[in-house]
Structure formats: C-alpha cells, structure tokens
Motif scaffolding. Structure first.
Motif, PDB file in Angstrom:
ATOM      1  N   LYS A  12     -16.641  59.648  13.542  1.00  0.00           N
ATOM      2  CA  LYS A  12     -16.256  59.172  12.214  1.00  0.00           C
ATOM      3  C   LYS A  12     -15.335  60.170  11.510  1.00  0.00           C
ATOM      4  O   LYS A  12     -14.378  59.771  10.844  1.00  0.00           O
ATOM      5  CB  LYS A  12     -17.499  58.907  11.371  1.00  0.00           C
ATOM      6  CG  LYS A  12     -18.293  57.708  11.845  1.00  0.00           C
ATOM      7  CD  LYS A  12     -19.574  57.525  11.068  1.00  0.00           C
ATOM      8  CE  LYS A  12     -20.368  56.356  11.617  1.00  0.00           C
ATOM      9  NZ  LYS A  12     -21.661  56.194  10.953  1.00  0.00           N
ATOM     10  N   ILE A  13     -15.624  61.450  11.650  1.00  0.00           N
ATOM     11  CA  ILE A  13     -14.780  62.488  11.043  1.00  0.00           C
ATOM     12  C   ILE A  13     -13.393  62.470  11.667  1.00  0.00           C
ATOM     13  O   ILE A  13     -12.374  62.519  10.966  1.00  0.00           O
ATOM     14  CB  ILE A  13     -15.437  63.880  11.180  1.00  0.00           C
ATOM     15  CG1 ILE A  13     -16.701  63.948  10.313  1.00  0.00           C
ATOM     16  CG2 ILE A  13     -14.453  64.992  10.811  1.00  0.00           C
ATOM     17  CD1 ILE A  13     -17.585  65.150  10.579  1.00  0.00           C
ATOM     18  N   ILE A  14     -13.331  62.359  12.983  1.00  0.00           N
ATOM     19  CA  ILE A  14     -12.028  62.316  13.666  1.00  0.00           C
ATOM     20  C   ILE A  14     -11.269  61.054  13.274  1.00  0.00           C
ATOM     21  O   ILE A  14     -10.057  61.097  13.043  1.00  0.00           O
ATOM     22  CB  ILE A  14     -12.220  62.423  15.194  1.00  0.00           C
ATOM     23  CG1 ILE A  14     -12.713  63.835  15.535  1.00  0.00           C
ATOM     24  CG2 ILE A  14     -10.919  62.105  15.931  1.00  0.00           C
ATOM     25  CD1 ILE A  14     -13.202  63.998  16.955  1.00  0.00           C
ATOM     26  N   GLY A  15     -11.967  59.941  13.144  1.00  0.00           N
ATOM     27  CA  GLY A  15     -11.317  58.704  12.698  1.00  0.00           C
ATOM     28  C   GLY A  15     -10.720  58.854  11.312  1.00  0.00           C
ATOM     29  O   GLY A  15      -9.609  58.375  11.033  1.00  0.00           O
ATOM     30  N   ALA A  16     -11.437  59.533  10.434  1.00  0.00           N
ATOM     31  CA  ALA A  16     -10.930  59.782   9.077  1.00  0.00           C
ATOM     32  C   ALA A  16      -9.689  60.676   9.130  1.00  0.00           C
ATOM     33  O   ALA A  16      -8.703  60.435   8.415  1.00  0.00           O
ATOM     34  CB  ALA A  16     -12.016  60.419   8.216  1.00  0.00           C
ATOM     35  N   ALA A  17      -9.719  61.692   9.979  1.00  0.00           N
ATOM     36  CA  ALA A  17      -8.554  62.578  10.127  1.00  0.00           C
ATOM     37  C   ALA A  17      -7.358  61.815  10.677  1.00  0.00           C
ATOM     38  O   ALA A  17      -6.217  62.034  10.243  1.00  0.00           O
ATOM     39  CB  ALA A  17      -8.908  63.755  11.039  1.00  0.00           C
ATOM     40  N   MET A  18      -7.606  60.908  11.599  1.00  0.00           N
ATOM     41  CA  MET A  18      -6.510  60.095  12.147  1.00  0.00           C
ATOM     42  C   MET A  18      -5.884  59.221  11.055  1.00  0.00           C
ATOM     43  O   MET A  18      -4.660  59.064  11.007  1.00  0.00           O
ATOM     44  CB  MET A  18      -7.024  59.220  13.284  1.00  0.00           C
ATOM     45  CG  MET A  18      -7.329  59.985  14.540  1.00  0.00           C
ATOM     46  SD  MET A  18      -8.028  58.875  15.788  1.00  0.00           S
ATOM     47  CE  MET A  18      -7.884  59.892  17.235  1.00  0.00           C
ATOM     48  N   GLU A  19      -6.707  58.681  10.189  1.00  0.00           N
ATOM     49  CA  GLU A  19      -6.195  57.863   9.086  1.00  0.00           C
ATOM     50  C   GLU A  19      -5.338  58.707   8.146  1.00  0.00           C
ATOM     51  O   GLU A  19      -4.243  58.286   7.742  1.00  0.00           O
ATOM     52  CB  GLU A  19      -7.356  57.211   8.330  1.00  0.00           C
ATOM     53  CG  GLU A  19      -6.930  56.402   7.116  1.00  0.00           C
ATOM     54  CD  GLU A  19      -6.116  55.161   7.453  1.00  0.00           C
ATOM     55  OE1 GLU A  19      -5.534  54.593   6.502  1.00  0.00           O
ATOM     56  OE2 GLU A  19      -6.049  54.757   8.632  1.00  0.00           O
ATOM     57  N   GLY A  45     -18.265  57.018   3.480  1.00  0.00           N
ATOM     58  CA  GLY A  45     -19.689  57.270   3.315  1.00  0.00           C
ATOM     59  C   GLY A  45     -20.188  58.583   3.900  1.00  0.00           C
ATOM     60  O   GLY A  45     -21.384  58.764   4.096  1.00  0.00           O
ATOM     61  N   ILE A  46     -19.270  59.497   4.170  1.00  0.00           N
ATOM     62  CA  ILE A  46     -19.638  60.797   4.732  1.00  0.00           C
ATOM     63  C   ILE A  46     -19.570  61.835   3.626  1.00  0.00           C
ATOM     64  O   ILE A  46     -18.490  62.119   3.096  1.00  0.00           O
ATOM     65  CB  ILE A  46     -18.706  61.196   5.896  1.00  0.00           C
ATOM     66  CG1 ILE A  46     -18.787  60.148   7.008  1.00  0.00           C
ATOM     67  CG2 ILE A  46     -19.057  62.585   6.420  1.00  0.00           C
ATOM     68  CD1 ILE A  46     -17.728  60.297   8.081  1.00  0.00           C
ATOM     69  N   ILE A  71     -13.810  72.393   4.941  1.00  0.00           N
ATOM     70  CA  ILE A  71     -14.668  71.242   4.651  1.00  0.00           C
ATOM     71  C   ILE A  71     -15.972  71.407   5.429  1.00  0.00           C
ATOM     72  O   ILE A  71     -15.965  71.812   6.585  1.00  0.00           O
ATOM     73  CB  ILE A  71     -13.994  69.909   5.047  1.00  0.00           C
ATOM     74  CG1 ILE A  71     -12.682  69.715   4.276  1.00  0.00           C
ATOM     75  CG2 ILE A  71     -14.936  68.726   4.811  1.00  0.00           C
ATOM     76  CD1 ILE A  71     -11.878  68.497   4.698  1.00  0.00           C
ATOM     77  N   VAL A  72     -17.058  71.075   4.770  1.00  0.00           N
ATOM     78  CA  VAL A  72     -18.359  71.036   5.428  1.00  0.00           C
ATOM     79  C   VAL A  72     -18.938  69.646   5.207  1.00  0.00           C
ATOM     80  O   VAL A  72     -19.013  69.170   4.076  1.00  0.00           O
ATOM     81  CB  VAL A  72     -19.319  72.112   4.855  1.00  0.00           C
ATOM     82  CG1 VAL A  72     -20.700  71.977   5.472  1.00  0.00           C
ATOM     83  CG2 VAL A  72     -18.767  73.508   5.089  1.00  0.00           C
ATOM     84  N   ALA A  73     -19.299  68.995   6.313  1.00  0.00           N
ATOM     85  CA  ALA A  73     -19.930  67.677   6.253  1.00  0.00           C
ATOM     86  C   ALA A  73     -21.298  67.815   6.912  1.00  0.00           C
ATOM     87  O   ALA A  73     -21.395  67.909   8.133  1.00  0.00           O
ATOM     88  CB  ALA A  73     -19.076  66.640   6.974  1.00  0.00           C
ATOM     89  N   GLY A  74     -22.334  67.893   6.107  1.00  0.00           N
ATOM     90  CA  GLY A  74     -23.672  68.147   6.640  1.00  0.00           C
ATOM     91  C   GLY A  74     -23.728  69.540   7.223  1.00  0.00           C
ATOM     92  O   GLY A  74     -23.483  70.518   6.520  1.00  0.00           O
ATOM     93  N   ASP A  75     -23.986  69.630   8.517  1.00  0.00           N
ATOM     94  CA  ASP A  75     -23.966  70.943   9.161  1.00  0.00           C
ATOM     95  C   ASP A  75     -22.834  71.036  10.183  1.00  0.00           C
ATOM     96  O   ASP A  75     -22.945  71.659  11.225  1.00  0.00           O
ATOM     97  CB  ASP A  75     -25.320  71.289   9.790  1.00  0.00           C
ATOM     98  CG  ASP A  75     -25.830  70.239  10.745  1.00  0.00           C
ATOM     99  OD1 ASP A  75     -25.192  69.192  10.891  1.00  0.00           O
ATOM    100  OD2 ASP A  75     -26.890  70.476  11.368  1.00  0.00           O
TER     101      ASP A  75
END
Length: 163
Positions: A12-19, A45-46, A71-75
C-alpha cells in the motif's frame, strides 16, 4: 515478526508512492514528495507522521540525540530521496535508522528518476542486522553485500530498484 507480516502495508505504501510519482513526476525536492506522500497515505487510510523526532538507541541505552525521519507509518521507516540513483550511502543511512530506532521495516524511495525506484529492508533486532528484501518480503541480500556495491553494478539489487 517476520517481514511477511508487513507485506500488505508495504504494498500500500509503494502504491501511494507510485501515485505521487505519476502525478508530480520526477526531479522535485524531497520535501515536496514528503508532503504529497503523507497526504496520499492518509487518503488511503494509512496513518503516518512526517519529520517526527525518533529516539535512538546504543546498546539498549536511549541516546539524547534524536533523528527526524522523513515518514513513519506505524513501525515502518520511509526514507525519501530525489537523486539520480540510489547509492551505497543511502542504503547505509536507512539501515542505520532501522538499527537506531529498532523498527523492523524500512522503505527507501527515490523520486529523482523517470521511473520510481526503491528498496525494502528488514531489521532483525536479535542479530542487529539489516537485509534487503524482495517484493515477496523474502531476504535476498545481507547488509554488507548491499552497502558495498553501487546499485547499477549489482544484478541482485538492480532487480529490486523498480517497485
């Protein structure tokens, strides 16, 4: 936890970066991608935080010096670059951040080329070692092998530069 545990969120993070890369293209400064990626992650939603101070550790002792992560997303540590190529010092940087913070997953993302580039890393707190992991979250190379060689000259690493 094993790297496999993080596979869905990493995708999901990589998909967001691609966008972000498809909208903004390449060649801007890192802070622009940082803000845009955080917006995109939150839209998906992340939960994430930008440039927050993170405590660092040395031999299980908390240091007074703190690090501001992109950026930190969770751990998960997300380190952004906007450079012509990912270099050994960028790899060393993300691996050191994982060791200092004891976070298990790091994603190194480069917005500085025509195609989004990136690498995934896993930190094993028992051995205090970092490993390059592939899209299936399997370990492909150990730390010493990854840091010492430039990406363009390492076939194993090159396979993982493009998400």
């Amino acid at each position: 936890m094993t790297p496999k545990h993080y596979q869905d969120i990493v995708y999901k993070i990589i998909g967001a970066a691609m966008e972000v890369h498809s909208v903004l293209k390449w060649g801007l400064l890192e802070p622009v991608y940082n803000e845009a990626l955080c917006m995109e992650l939150k839209d998906r939603g992340i939960e994430c935080s930008r440039e927050i101070e993170i405590p660092c550790y040395y031999k299980n002792h908390k240091l007074e010096k703190k690090y501001r992560m992109d950026i930190v997303a969770g751990d998960i540590v997300i380190e952004l670059k906007s450079v012509s190529e990912i270099c050994p010092e960028h790899r060393a940087q993300i691996m050191n951040y994982l060791r200092l913070t004891k976070m298990p997953i790091g994603i190194l993302i480069n917005f500085g080329t025509t195609h989004l580039e990136g690498e995934r890393y896993y930190y094993n707190h028992v051995t205090n070692s970092c490993y390059l992991i592939d899209k299936n979250m399997e370990i492909v190379e150990e730390e010493a092998e990854v840091v010492e060689k430039p990406a363009k000259k390492v076939s194993k690493v090159s396979k993982f530069l493009s998400f």
